[in-house]
Motif scaffolding. Structure first.
Motif, mmCIF file in Angstrom:
data_model
loop_
_atom_site.group_PDB
_atom_site.id
_atom_site.type_symbol
_atom_site.label_atom_id
_atom_site.label_comp_id
_atom_site.label_asym_id
_atom_site.label_seq_id
_atom_site.Cartn_x
_atom_site.Cartn_y
_atom_site.Cartn_z
ATOM 1 N N UNK A 219 47.918 34.490 7.029
ATOM 2 C CA UNK A 219 47.885 33.454 8.076
ATOM 3 C C UNK A 219 49.286 32.894 8.322
ATOM 4 N N UNK A 220 50.218 33.703 8.828
ATOM 5 C CA UNK A 220 51.602 33.241 8.964
ATOM 6 C C UNK A 220 51.769 32.015 9.861
ATOM 7 N N UNK A 221 50.951 31.883 10.890
ATOM 8 C CA UNK A 221 51.074 30.743 11.791
ATOM 9 C C UNK A 221 50.762 29.423 11.091
ATOM 10 N N UNK A 222 49.708 29.368 10.308
ATOM 11 C CA UNK A 222 49.361 28.119 9.623
ATOM 12 C C UNK A 222 50.143 27.933 8.328
ATOM 13 N N UNK A 223 50.563 29.027 7.710
ATOM 14 C CA UNK A 223 51.352 28.911 6.475
ATOM 15 C C UNK A 223 52.683 28.230 6.754
ATOM 16 N N UNK A 224 53.298 28.542 7.869
ATOM 17 C CA UNK A 224 54.574 27.921 8.226
ATOM 18 C C UNK A 224 54.428 26.410 8.366
ATOM 19 N N UNK A 225 53.381 25.986 9.031
ATOM 20 C CA UNK A 225 53.125 24.555 9.215
ATOM 21 C C UNK A 225 52.902 23.865 7.874
ATOM 22 N N UNK A 226 52.124 24.493 7.006
ATOM 23 C CA UNK A 226 51.854 23.893 5.689
ATOM 24 C C UNK A 226 53.117 23.838 4.837
ATOM 25 N N UNK A 227 53.950 24.876 4.890
ATOM 26 C CA UNK A 227 55.179 24.865 4.104
ATOM 27 C C UNK A 227 56.144 23.794 4.605
#
Length: 103
Positions: A61-69
């Protein structure tokens, strides 16, 4: 074959642990809650295990992982006395679902 050396800064290890924790931005956690979540998550998975969970999330889930990081980095900086940019908003719906089950 021996594994490659793995070096991770303290700040990066903390961000990975917070990322892998169940804590969410929408809970508006205090600095103490952030530090507690980091310690608990590292206690369960270790630094390498947390990094592996981050890598898995970026693959799935690269799109949501970036936001969480982004949120994790900002929360770590705030909890440990450094300044960062404004954290991203909480994951909702399906996004939150994968985070809860990926850890």
């Amino acid at each position: 074959m021996p594994s490659a050396p793995y070096h991770l800064s303290t700040s990066a290890a903390r961000a990975d642990a917070l990322f892998a924790s169940p804590l969410q931005r929408c809970h508006e956690p205090s600095a103490g809650q952030v530090r507690q979540a980091i310690a608990a998550t590292i206690g369960v998975y270790g630094a390498r295990g947390c990094a592996a969970r981050v890598a898995q999330a970026y693959g799935e889930h690269p799109d949501t992982a970036l936001t969480r990081m982004r949120w994790a980095l900002a929360a770590v900086a705030s909890a440990f006395g450094s300044s960062q940019t404004e954290p991203a908003h909480c994951q909702t719906g399906r996004q939150r679902h994968w985070i809860r089950h990926a850890i």
